[in-house]
Design an enzyme around this catalytic site. Sequence first.
Site, PDB file in Angstrom:
ATOM      1  N   LEU A 165       0.872  -1.172   0.000  1.00  0.00           N
ATOM      2  CA  LEU A 165       0.000   0.000   0.000  1.00  0.00           C
ATOM      3  C   LEU A 165       0.908   1.220   0.000  1.00  0.00           C
ATOM      4  CD1 LEU A 165      -2.758   1.441   0.304  1.00  0.00           C
ATOM      5  CD2 LEU A 165      -2.542   1.119   2.790  1.00  0.00           C
ATOM      6  N   SER A 167       1.270   9.634  -7.468  1.00  0.00           N
ATOM      7  CA  SER A 167       1.035  10.344  -8.731  1.00  0.00           C
ATOM      8  C   SER A 167       2.330  10.824  -9.379  1.00  0.00           C
ATOM      9  CB  SER A 167       0.093  11.529  -8.509  1.00  0.00           C
ATOM     10  OG  SER A 167       0.663  12.467  -7.609  1.00  0.00           O
ATOM     11  N   GLY A 206       7.060  11.221  -8.646  1.00  0.00           N
ATOM     12  CA  GLY A 206       8.229  11.046  -7.794  1.00  0.00           C
ATOM     13  C   GLY A 206       8.482   9.628  -7.314  1.00  0.00           C
ATOM     14  N   GLY A 228       6.917   7.793  -5.223  1.00  0.00           N
ATOM     15  CA  GLY A 228       5.737   6.945  -5.194  1.00  0.00           C
ATOM     16  C   GLY A 228       5.465   6.275  -6.520  1.00  0.00           C
ATOM     17  N   SER A 272      13.889  12.208   5.168  1.00  0.00           N
ATOM     18  CA  SER A 272      14.816  13.017   4.384  1.00  0.00           C
ATOM     19  C   SER A 272      16.047  13.346   5.216  1.00  0.00           C
ATOM     20  CB  SER A 272      14.136  14.312   3.939  1.00  0.00           C
ATOM     21  OG  SER A 272      15.064  15.197   3.336  1.00  0.00           O
ATOM     22  N   TYR A 291       9.944  22.530   6.332  1.00  0.00           N
ATOM     23  CA  TYR A 291      10.197  21.195   5.785  1.00  0.00           C
ATOM     24  C   TYR A 291      11.194  20.438   6.660  1.00  0.00           C
ATOM     25  CZ  TYR A 291      11.394  17.510   2.466  1.00  0.00           C
ATOM     26  OH  TYR A 291      11.607  16.287   1.866  1.00  0.00           O
TER      27      TYR A 291
END
Length: 276
Positions: free
Chosen positions: A7, A12, A14, A16, A134, A147
């Site tokens: 899962l 949509s 990058g 993923g 990251s 971020y």
Amino acid sequence: MAPLVWLITGTSSGFGLFFVHSVLAHGDKVIATARTLSKIQHLKEAGADIMQLDVTAPQAELDAKVKEAMGFYGKVDVLVNNAGYVQTGNWEDLSHEDLLAIFNTNVFGPINLTRLILPYFRKQHAGTIVFMGSSAAWQGNPGASAYNGSKAALQGMVEGLQQEMAPPGIKTLLIEAGSFRTELLDPKNVKLAPTNFKEYEKYNNWLKGLAKSLNGAQVGDTRKGVETVVDAVKGKGWAEGKEVPFRLVLGSDGIKTVVDKAKEVIALCEKWSDLF
């Protein structure tokens, strides 16, 4: 070995998107998700199952989505918490709402989704949770505090989770990636808080230009990075016969960031250790 069911959030673009194609190529099953279902319709044609999922949705809605995901194959073996975005801006210009939004996506989204899938994993006495963190968690950057802070918060939460989940036999993997050639820094994906102060106008323009110049020029090969993670989960390739570390730093620049920060902190502690 039976195919694993993955899962994956934020498919949509990058990491993923690359994960979906890599996992399918390995012969496993994929439930690909995105906030807008039309953006991943093509993945169904590639062999994945698709499902609308916004990680910032209320807990009850996320609960329903996890149950929907379980309905595809009766189980999920691997959860990849990938959805996220970059918010830039100076401290004075970042609103409370700006900070809530990025923490809801980058921190609370993965936490809430993971919390809902843990009962299924405990019942299976197996499962792997992947968090796409990251190397930005290891350093502060001007204009990128939101971020950096979101990734640092995720790092701290996941490190505790890993220790909690080891006894039930659930694996936790924190990926701390450097800069990879994804759409993360595409102007349409980077949110920049507009400045209300003339002192920051020049700096904000610099931030805009920086993201644009770095987009597509990152040093990391996304396909290679994804394959490294998939091998870590499946215990194949470089990971075959090895004990995969909980924390996996990806990319030459990511490794340099972590090593440099570690040396800096060690040197600081050694210099001032006589205070205590």
